[in-house]
Write a protein that holds these residues in place. Sequence first.
Motif, PDB file in Angstrom:
ATOM      1  N   CYS A  10      23.244  23.662 -39.915  1.00 22.30           N
ATOM      2  CA  CYS A  10      23.010  22.773 -38.772  1.00 22.30           C
ATOM      3  C   CYS A  10      23.675  23.382 -37.547  1.00 22.30           C
ATOM      4  N   GLY A  18      24.953  21.654 -35.144  1.00 24.27           N
ATOM      5  CA  GLY A  18      26.027  20.819 -34.621  1.00 24.27           C
ATOM      6  C   GLY A  18      25.779  20.562 -33.151  1.00 24.27           C
ATOM      7  N   PHE A  30      20.439  17.451 -32.627  1.00 25.93           N
ATOM      8  CA  PHE A  30      21.605  17.961 -31.922  1.00 25.93           C
ATOM      9  C   PHE A  30      21.173  18.646 -30.630  1.00 25.93           C
TER      10      PHE A  30
END
Length: 186
Positions: A83, A85, A95
Amino acid sequence: IEHPSSEIPFQIRKNERQAAKNIVCLLASDMIRDDQFIFLDATSTVAHMVPHLTGKKNLKIMTTSAQISLDCIDQLSSAQVYCTGGWMNSFLRGFVGGAARQRIAEFRPDILFFSARSLSLEDGITDVNEEDVLMKQQMLKSCRKAVFLCDHSKFDQSSYRVICGYDAVDALVTDKRPSDQWLHRL
């Protein structure tokens, strides 16, 4: 009021045009080989891609979507999932932000699969959310190959934020044959 420049929440978009999105993602999944590193954006179209990856082995998958990452973990046992983030935008369900763009810049995926709100002959690929457009632009810079996924309803529409022109895309996958004018242009 629905308009190509209206922002529609992910939770609503994920239930729209599901059959068309499944066709697009089934076709796009044929472009993926075992052991590749792919990037999946956080769009409702790309979310339909995960079930079509079950036969692929040892994929590395990066995504800007917490939900797609969880779907990958649940459905793709041999995949490594990353991911980006960053700040989780509740409207996009993905995100965004500087930290996410910086993380994307650290990787070089083999193929990016992304979608957007609209595409037109004059404006290229466009969308409505500034942060999401910036994310997609960074994804396009980082990937080796870019594949735009869109169902037929997105053609000949234009939103107010330009993501890219067609020269930034290596392939376009859709569910219905585009018009001759589109085929000539592409």
